[in-house]
Design a protein around this motif. Structure first.
Motif: not given
Length: 147
Positions: A62-63, A65-76
């Motif tokens: 969880g830690q 996951l929480a450390a990932v910047p919001w924009w890094a989730w958009l690669g997909g």
């Protein structure tokens, strides 16, 4: 480091071949979006099998996951855009023009990303020579597309 360059060369070869494969799948099925989904499922299965085979597949905490910047989730989303372009644009404009545009636009955008250190890249200033190289690529792609 040599291994990483080899991997990058293989990725470049795959980048040239994949649009034709995906477009053929789309044309054969007559279902472009379904073909795109199949492409993503095959990619996911390959990553799953490969990750398990080399012992590099783990669940993040969880830690983490929480450390990932919001924009890094958009690669997909961007990879879906690339697949849709392969399915719709590459058959219409041809392999050389398609890949030339993809690579050249990628280099031009990368100059900006490097210059400002955006999306996790270290700062690498856009020198005159780097900008000139990108402009020469644009001229080259224009020649490939026009002739």
């Amino acid at each position: 480091m040599l291994l990483l360059y080899g991997l990058t060369i293989l990725a470049g070869i795959a980048n040239a071949i994949q649009p034709g494969q995906n477009a053929t799948l789309s044309k054969s099925l007559g279902l472009p979006v379904t073909a795109g989904l199949i492409t993503r499922l095959v990619s996911s299965a390959a990553l799953l099998i490969g990750g398990l085979a080399i012992g590099k597949l783990e669940m993040p905490s969880g830690q983490q996951l929480a450390a990932v910047p919001w924009w890094a989730w958009l690669g997909g989303f961007f990879s879906v855009l690339l697949i849709l372009a392969q399915l719709y644009a590459s058959p219409a404009i041809g392999a050389a023009s398609f890949l030339g545009i993809i690579v050249t636009v990628g280099v031009a955008v990368s100059l900006v990303l490097d210059n400002y250190g955006w999306v996790g890249f270290p700062v690498h200033p856009a020198s005159l020579w780097r900008v000139l190289g990108a402009l020469l690529m644009i001229a080259g792609v224009a020649m490939v597309a026009l002739f």
